[in-house]
Motif scaffolding. Structure first.
Motif, PDB file in Angstrom:
ATOM      1  N   ALA A   1      32.488   0.785 -53.743  1.00  0.00           N
ATOM      2  CA  ALA A   1      33.155   2.085 -53.749  1.00  0.00           C
ATOM      3  C   ALA A   1      32.153   3.219 -53.533  1.00  0.00           C
ATOM      4  N   ILE A   2      30.998   3.132 -54.183  1.00  0.00           N
ATOM      5  CA  ILE A   2      29.971   4.165 -53.999  1.00  0.00           C
ATOM      6  C   ILE A   2      29.497   4.200 -52.549  1.00  0.00           C
ATOM      7  N   ILE A   3      29.248   3.028 -51.975  1.00  0.00           N
ATOM      8  CA  ILE A   3      28.769   2.957 -50.593  1.00  0.00           C
ATOM      9  C   ILE A   3      29.813   3.531 -49.634  1.00  0.00           C
ATOM     10  N   LEU A   4      31.092   3.225 -49.870  1.00  0.00           N
ATOM     11  CA  LEU A   4      32.149   3.770 -49.020  1.00  0.00           C
ATOM     12  C   LEU A   4      32.205   5.296 -49.117  1.00  0.00           C
ATOM     13  N   THR A   5      31.950   5.821 -50.314  1.00  0.00           N
ATOM     14  CA  THR A   5      31.935   7.274 -50.480  1.00  0.00           C
ATOM     15  C   THR A   5      30.823   7.912 -49.662  1.00  0.00           C
ATOM     16  N   LEU A   6      29.660   7.296 -49.656  1.00  0.00           N
ATOM     17  CA  LEU A   6      28.494   7.864 -48.974  1.00  0.00           C
ATOM     18  C   LEU A   6      28.430   7.504 -47.493  1.00  0.00           C
ATOM     19  N   ALA A   7      29.301   6.602 -47.045  1.00  0.00           N
ATOM     20  CA  ALA A   7      29.236   6.110 -45.665  1.00  0.00           C
ATOM     21  C   ALA A   7      29.289   7.224 -44.622  1.00  0.00           C
ATOM     22  N   PRO A   8      30.145   8.259 -44.753  1.00  0.00           N
ATOM     23  CA  PRO A   8      30.144   9.315 -43.734  1.00  0.00           C
ATOM     24  C   PRO A   8      28.795  10.008 -43.593  1.00  0.00           C
ATOM     25  N   ALA A   9      28.094  10.228 -44.718  1.00  0.00           N
ATOM     26  CA  ALA A   9      26.784  10.865 -44.647  1.00  0.00           C
ATOM     27  C   ALA A   9      25.781   9.960 -43.938  1.00  0.00           C
ATOM     28  N   VAL A  10      25.875   8.671 -44.179  1.00  0.00           N
ATOM     29  CA  VAL A  10      24.967   7.725 -43.531  1.00  0.00           C
ATOM     30  C   VAL A  10      25.235   7.691 -42.029  1.00  0.00           C
ATOM     31  N   ARG A  11      26.509   7.634 -41.663  1.00  0.00           N
ATOM     32  CA  ARG A  11      26.847   7.561 -40.236  1.00  0.00           C
ATOM     33  C   ARG A  11      26.418   8.826 -39.503  1.00  0.00           C
ATOM     34  N   GLU A  12      26.669   9.993 -40.115  1.00  0.00           N
ATOM     35  CA  GLU A  12      26.325  11.254 -39.466  1.00  0.00           C
ATOM     36  C   GLU A  12      24.850  11.628 -39.657  1.00  0.00           C
ATOM     37  N   ARG A  13      24.165  10.922 -40.562  1.00  0.00           N
ATOM     38  CA  ARG A  13      22.757  11.189 -40.865  1.00  0.00           C
ATOM     39  C   ARG A  13      22.553  12.631 -41.349  1.00  0.00           C
ATOM     40  N   THR A  14      23.494  13.090 -42.162  1.00  0.00           N
ATOM     41  CA  THR A  14      23.405  14.415 -42.775  1.00  0.00           C
ATOM     42  C   THR A  14      24.276  14.415 -44.025  1.00  0.00           C
TER      43      THR A  14
ATOM     44  N   VAL B   1      28.844  16.541 -44.835  1.00  0.00           N
ATOM     45  CA  VAL B   1      29.984  15.803 -44.288  1.00  0.00           C
ATOM     46  C   VAL B   1      31.122  15.819 -45.303  1.00  0.00           C
ATOM     47  N   GLU B   2      32.266  15.324 -44.867  1.00  0.00           N
ATOM     48  CA  GLU B   2      33.406  15.153 -45.766  1.00  0.00           C
ATOM     49  C   GLU B   2      33.367  13.730 -46.314  1.00  0.00           C
ATOM     50  N   TYR B   3      33.121  13.621 -47.610  1.00  0.00           N
ATOM     51  CA  TYR B   3      32.948  12.305 -48.218  1.00  0.00           C
ATOM     52  C   TYR B   3      34.299  11.635 -48.476  1.00  0.00           C
ATOM     53  N   ARG B   4      34.265  10.292 -48.469  1.00  0.00           N
ATOM     54  CA  ARG B   4      35.465   9.523 -48.805  1.00  0.00           C
ATOM     55  C   ARG B   4      35.608   9.431 -50.323  1.00  0.00           C
ATOM     56  N   LEU B   5      36.771   9.773 -50.820  1.00  0.00           N
ATOM     57  CA  LEU B   5      37.003   9.704 -52.267  1.00  0.00           C
ATOM     58  C   LEU B   5      38.296   8.989 -52.622  1.00  0.00           C
ATOM     59  N   SER B   6      39.220   8.895 -51.676  1.00  0.00           N
ATOM     60  CA  SER B   6      40.558   8.393 -51.999  1.00  0.00           C
ATOM     61  C   SER B   6      40.544   6.960 -52.503  1.00  0.00           C
ATOM     62  N   HIS B   7      39.587   6.142 -52.038  1.00  0.00           N
ATOM     63  CA  HIS B   7      39.590   4.733 -52.426  1.00  0.00           C
ATOM     64  C   HIS B   7      39.281   4.536 -53.911  1.00  0.00           C
ATOM     65  N   TRP B   8      38.749   5.584 -54.561  1.00  0.00           N
ATOM     66  CA  TRP B   8      38.493   5.452 -55.998  1.00  0.00           C
ATOM     67  C   TRP B   8      39.793   5.269 -56.770  1.00  0.00           C
ATOM     68  N   VAL B   9      40.889   5.775 -56.231  1.00  0.00           N
ATOM     69  CA  VAL B   9      42.200   5.524 -56.862  1.00  0.00           C
ATOM     70  C   VAL B   9      42.447   4.024 -56.940  1.00  0.00           C
TER      71      VAL B   9
ATOM     72  N   TRP C   1      41.619   0.248 -47.998  1.00  0.00           N
ATOM     73  CA  TRP C   1      41.422   1.690 -48.149  1.00  0.00           C
ATOM     74  C   TRP C   1      40.459   2.209 -47.088  1.00  0.00           C
ATOM     75  N   ARG C   2      39.408   1.437 -46.814  1.00  0.00           N
ATOM     76  CA  ARG C   2      38.422   1.872 -45.816  1.00  0.00           C
ATOM     77  C   ARG C   2      39.042   1.919 -44.419  1.00  0.00           C
ATOM     78  N   LEU C   3      39.998   0.992 -44.148  1.00  0.00           N
ATOM     79  CA  LEU C   3      40.592   0.913 -42.823  1.00  0.00           C
ATOM     80  C   LEU C   3      41.727   1.908 -42.623  1.00  0.00           C
ATOM     81  N   ASP C   4      42.563   2.078 -43.658  1.00  0.00           N
ATOM     82  CA  ASP C   4      43.729   2.960 -43.535  1.00  0.00           C
ATOM     83  C   ASP C   4      44.149   3.408 -44.931  1.00  0.00           C
ATOM     84  N   GLU C   5      43.985   4.690 -45.229  1.00  0.00           N
ATOM     85  CA  GLU C   5      44.272   5.189 -46.574  1.00  0.00           C
ATOM     86  C   GLU C   5      45.749   5.045 -46.928  1.00  0.00           C
TER      87      GLU C   5
END
Length: 807
Positions: free
Chosen positions: A21-34, A37-45, A88-92
Motif C-alpha cells: 500500500a505504501i509503495i502504491l501511494t508513492l508510485a506516481p512520484a517514482v514514475r514522474e521522478r518528482t 505529483v498527485e499521490y494514490r490514497l484510495s486503495h488505503w480504504v 485498486w491499482r488497476l481500477d479504483e
C-alpha cells in the motif's frame, strides 16, 4: 498453538500488504521522478477494510475452530488482500466494488464458522443443493445479463448487483459428489448402475454450461468429476481416459465451435495474429517478460495494456509489477493451500469430509492452474478467475465458502482419521498440483529470463513507448554537433522530434505504433541508456523506477551542411548519394530519396509501406542496383588494358567486398555472386567502399556512421568500427588508375557509368580525391534510377567543391 501460528502468519501478511500500500501511494512520484505529483490514497480504504475484517474473522476462528489448520486462512487472506490492492491499482471503481465483496466474504466466513459447525446437512440434502444450483444457473438462459453489456450472459442481476451462479455451482458439485461417493465406499469402475446418477447430474451441469458457452467452468467440472472418480477407485486409467476425452472434445470443438477454434489457434500460433484474436495472450506474455526477475515496481508497470487485467489476466498484471520473485511467491501461497487441503483430506474423520476436502482442493487447484497456465500460454485461455485474487464477487464469495469447508474439516479435536486403504490417489493428486504449479513457475522463467529481451524488442510492445514518455531518449547529432533527432517535452509527455526529416531513410524513427527503424533502432541501447551507462546505474533505475536511465547522446559522422547539398539535388529523383572518408570509413553524406517526414508518422505511417516509391528503404545501404560499367576505374586498376574473363572479374569483385555485407550500424542488403556479369548488383555503400581503394592506397576501409557516445563518467567516448580495412589493390596501381580518370578542370577523379537490367536504368557516378591530395581523402558514389548523367555529375561537382573549399 494453532492460534499463535495463525496470528504470526497474519501479521506477516498484513506487513506485506502494508508495504504494498505504501509503495502504491508513492508510485506516481517514482514514475514522474518528482515529489510534486498527485499521490494514490484510495486503495488505503481497501487495505483497512481487509485488515478489520481479517482480524474479526481471525478471532472467530480462534474461538469456534480452535483445532483448525493454522496455515490456510493466512494464505487465503494474503491472496485476497494481494488481489484487492492489485485491483485498486488497476481500477479504483472496481477496487471499491471488490472491497465490498471482500467484506461480505469475510463476514460470510465468520457467520458460517460461528453458526454452522456440522456439515452433515450438506450430505443429507445433496440433491436439493445441487438441483437448486442447476436451476438458478439455468435461469441465466432466460434472465442472464453481462455487467459489461457484451459477451456471454452468465450473470443474474438485481439493482445493479450481479451474481454468477456457475461459481457456487462448482462447490455444490463437489458437495454432491462427496456425499454420493461417501455412501458407496466400495465403488468400482464396473459399478455402472451406481455411477449412472452421478454421470447424469454431472452431464446435465456440463450441458447447461456448454449452452451458456461457459467453457472454462465446464472444463473445471470435467476435472473435478475425473479426480473424484480417481480418488474413489484408485484407478489411474481414469486420468488417462479423461485426458483422451478432453483432447477429443478439444479437437471436435476446434472444428465445430468457433470460440474453441479461436482460443486453440491463439494458443498454438499467437504470433500470426498479434493485434487480433491473439492480442490478449501476446500482451500477457509481454507483461510477464517485462517483469523479469524483480518486476517493474508496484504502480509503475503497464498491466492495463492486457485486456481484462483485473480478472482473467490478473496474474500477468502481478507478474509484470512484482517479477519472477512475486510470481513465485503467489504460486507458493496457492501451493500451500492445496498441500494443506490434501493433508486435511487424509486426516478427515470420515469419507464424506475426506472427499469434500479433496474436492475443494481440486476446485481451487484446477481453477488456479487454468488461469495461470492461460496467462502464460501454457494452456489455452479459459476465462476463469484466480481464486481469492481476481475481481468478481461471485468468485470471491465462493472461494471463501470453500475456505470455510476446509477450515471446518480440519478442525477435528479427538477424532481419528477414517480408515484409508490406499493413500496413493491423494498423493498423486498433490503431485499433479505440484507438477502443474512447477510448470507454471518454469514458464514464467522462460518468458521473463530466456525470451524476455526478444519479446520486449518486438515492435508491437507498447511498453517501450510508454517508458520513452517518462525517460528522455538520447539525441543524435552530426559531426559538428548539430542536432538531428532530439527528445522534446517533459517527463510523462516526452516525444521524439526529427529536425532534419530528409534523413529519415537513414536515421529512421522510434514510434509507439510503427516501432523503430534505421539508426534509431541500431543505436537504441545507447539512446535508451541501456548501454554506455554503468551497470549499477541501469540496475538502480530498473529497480526503483522500472525504466532505463536517461539515454546517451550519440555523435554521427554525417555532416548536415554537405547532406543538405546532396538532398537538394536528389529532390524529385529516386536514388542515393554516399560521401565517405576513404581513410577512416566515416560517412559524411548518406542521402536516400524519395524520403518522408518521421514527424508525420501518426498521419502517414500506414500508407508509407504501400508507397510504390519505397520511401522507407535506405537506398544507400539496401538498394541493389545493376552495376553495368560503373566499376570501370577499379577494373583498370587491376587489369589495365586487358579484358578479364568472367571468373577473374568475379574473383576480383569478391576481393573488393561486393559479395559480403558491409559491417555498419545500419540494415544492409547484398546480392549473391551472379552467373552473368550483366546481372551484377551492388548497393551504393558497397560501390563507395570499393572505390575508396583508388583514393587511399588500394585499401578498402571499414565503414562508420556512429562515431562517439557521450557517457556520464568519461564524456565523449569513440565508438569503434565494426570491421577491419583490407588491401584490395596495389597502391601504385590504384594511384595510376585514379590519375587516368581525372577530367580536365577537376581536382578529383570521376567516372560516369550506366547499369541496366530489363527496363531498369541506373546512372552511376564514382569519384574520389587523388592519392596525392593533402587533405581528407574522400570517395563518392551516386546512383539515380534514371538515365541522367548530367545530374550525377552536378551532384559530384557540388559536393567536391563544397568539401574542397572547406579544406
Amino acid at each position: 498453538m494453532n492460534d499463535k501460528a495463525q496470528s504470526q502468519l497474519l501479521r506477516w501478511a498484513a506487513f506485506f500488504l502494508f508495504l504494498q500500500a505504501i509503495i502504491l501511494t508513492l508510485a506516481p512520484a517514482v514514475r514522474e521522478r518528482t515529489w510534486d505529483v498527485e499521490y494514490r490514497l484510495s486503495h488505503w480504504v481497501g487495505f483497512f477494510v481487509w485488515g478489520i475484517f481479517m482480524l474479526a474473522a481471525h478471532r472467530v476462528l480462534c474461538n469456534y475452530l480452535p483445532e483448525r489448520d493454522p496455515y490456510i486462512f493466512p494464505a487465503a487472506a494474503l491472496l485476497s488482500g494481494w488481489g484487492l490492492l492489485t485491483i485498486w491499482r488497476l481500477d479504483e471503481n472496481f477496487g471499491l466494488k471488490q472491497t465490498i465483496w471482500l467484506g461480505i466474504s469475510f463476514a460470510a466466513l465468520s457467520l458460517l464458522v460461528r453458526f454452522l459447525r456440522s456439515l452433515y446437512f450438506l450430505k443429507n440434502y445433496k440433491y436439493l443443493f445441487l438441483g437448486s444450483g442447476l436451476l438458478i444457473t439455468a435461469l441465466t438462459l432466460l434472465l442472464g445479463a453481462n455487467p459489461l453489456g457484451i459477451g456471454p450472459r452468465l450473470w443474474l442481476g438485481i439493482g445493479g448487483i450481479y451474481f454468477q451462479p456457475s461459481e457456487p455451482l462448482k462447490v455444490l458439485l463437489v458437495i454432491y459428489l462427496s456425499a454420493y461417493l461417501a455412501d458407496r465406499s466400495n465403488i468400482r469402475l464396473s459399478s455402472i448402475p451406481l455411477l449412472i446418477p452421478t454421470l447424469i447430474v454431472t452431464g446435465l451441469a456440463l450441458l447447461l454450461l456448454i449452452i451458456q458457452r461457459d467453457l472454462g467452468t465446464a472444463s473445471i467440472f470435467v476435472f473435478i468429476f475425473t479426480i473424484f472418480l480417481f480418488i474413489a477407485t484408485g484407478k489411474r486409467r481414469i486420468l488417462i481416459g479423461a485426458s483422451v476425452f478432453l483432447l477429443a472434445v478439444l479437437l471436435l470443438g476446434y472444428f465445430f465451435i468457433d470460440i474453441i477454434q479461436v482460443r486453440v489457434v491463439s494458443w498454438l500460433s499467437p504470433w500470426d495474429d498479434p493485434t487480433g484474436n491473439s492480442y490478449q495472450i501476446i500482451q500477457s506474455a509481454l507483461a510477464v517478460a517485462n517483469g523479469s526477475v524483480l518486476g517493474r515496481g508496484l504502480g509503475i508497470g503497464s498491466p492495463l495494456l492486457v485486456p481484462v487485467a483485473i480478472s482473467d489476466f490478473i496474474f500477468s498484471a502481478i507478474a509484470e509489477e512484482t517479477g519472477l520473485i512475486g510470481s513465485l511467491g503467489l504460486i507458493a501461497t496457492i501451493w500451500l493451500i492445496l498441500a494443506r487441503g490434501v493433508v486435511i483430506a487424509l486426516r478427515a474423520p470420515d469419507n464424506f469430509r475426506r472427499y469434500l476436502a479433496a474436492g475443494i482442493s481440486t476446485y481451487i487447484g484446477v481453477q488456479s492452474l487454468l488461469i495461470i497456465g492461460g496467462n502464460l500460454r501454457l494452456l489455452p485461455l479459459t476465462g476463469v478467475t484466480l481464486p481469492f485474487v481476481s475481481y468478481g464477487g461471485s468468485s470471491l464469495l465462493t472461494s471463501f465458502i470453500a475456505l470455510y469447508l476446509l477450515l471446518n474439516i480440519s478442525s477435528v479435536e479427538d477424532d481419528e482419521p477414517a480408515p484409508l486403504l490406499d493413500a496413493k490417489p491423494f498423493k498423486i493428486l498433490a503431485g499433479i498440483f505440484a507438477v502443474g504449479l512447477a510448470a507454471c513457475a518454469l514458464t514464467i522463467s522462460w518468458w521473463g529470463l530466456v525470451r524476455g529481451d526478444n519479446l520486449l524488442a518486438r515492435t508491437d510492445n507498447p511498453r517501450r513507448a510508454i517508458a520513452d514518455r517518462f525517460v528522455a531518449r538520447g539525441d543524435l547529432i552530426d559531426n559538428n554537433n548539430q542536432a538531428i533527432n532530439i527528445t522534446s517535452g517533459e517527463s510523462g509527455s516526452y516525444s521524439r522530434t526529427y529536425l532534419y526529416p530528409d534523413l529519415a531513410p537513414v536515421i529512421g524513427y522510434t514510434h509507439p505504433v510503427y516501432g523503430q527503424a534505421g539508426l534509431e533502432a541500431a543505436l537504441d541501447n545507447y539512446l535508451r541508456g541501456l548501454q554506455g551507462n554503468p551497470a549499477s546505474l541501469i540496475l538502480w533505475n530498473q529497480l526503483i523506477y522500472g525504466t532505463p536511465p536517461p539515454g546517451l547522446d550519440v555523435r554521427l559522422s554525417l555532416d548536415l551542411n554537405l547532406q543538405q547539398t546532396a538532398d537538394e539535388f536528389l529532390a524529385g529523383h529516386r536514388g542515393a548519394v554516399l560521401l565517405m572518408n576513404a581513410e577512416t570509413g566515416e560517412i559524411l553524406v548518406m542521402a536516400s530519396h524519395p524520403t518522408y517526414d518521421p514527424n508525420q508518422l501518426d498521419q502517414e505511417g500506414a500508407s508509407l509501406s504501400q508507397d510504390e516509391n519505397s520511401p522507407l528503404l535506405n537506398r544507400a545501404t539496401q538498394g541493389l542496383y545493376p552495376v553495368g560499367n560503373a566499376l570501370f576505374p577499379l577494373i583498370a586498376a587491376r587489369f589495365g588494358a586487358e579484358t578479364p574473363n568472367t571468373s577473374d572479374l568475379l574473383a576480383y569483385y569478391e576481393e573488393l567486398g561486393l559479395f559480403r555485407a558491409p559491417l555498419i550500424t545500419l540494415p544492409v542488403t547484398i546480392a549473391a555472386a551472379p552467373a552473368d556479369l550483366d546481372d551484377l548488383r551492388a548497393s551504393p555503400l558497397q560501390v563507395a567502399l570499393a572505390s575508396a581503394a583508388l583514393t587511399h592506397q588500394g585499401i578498402v576501409p571499414a565503414p562508420r556512421v556512429a562515431t562517439a557516445v557521450n557517457t556520464l563518467k568519461m564524456g565523449w567516448v569513440a565508438l569503434p568500427a565494426l570491421d577491419q580495412p583490407w588491401e584490395a589493390i596495389q597502391a601504385q596501381a590504384a594511384e595510376e588508375a585514379a590519375q587516368s580518370f581525372v577530367k580536365q578542370g577537376n581536382a578529383y577523379w570521376s567516372h560516369v557509368g550506366m547499369g541496366r537490367i530489363n527496363q531498369t536504368a541506373v546512372t552511376w557516378l564514382t569519384a574520389g580525391t587523388l592519392p596525392n591530395w593533402q587533405g581528407t581523402p574522400l570517395t563518392l558514389a551516386v546512383a539515380v534510377e534514371e538515365e541522367n548523367p548530367s545530374l550525377v555529375e552536378r551532384v559530384g561537382k557540388e559536393l567536391f567543391d563544397a568539401v574542397l573549399n572547406q579544406q
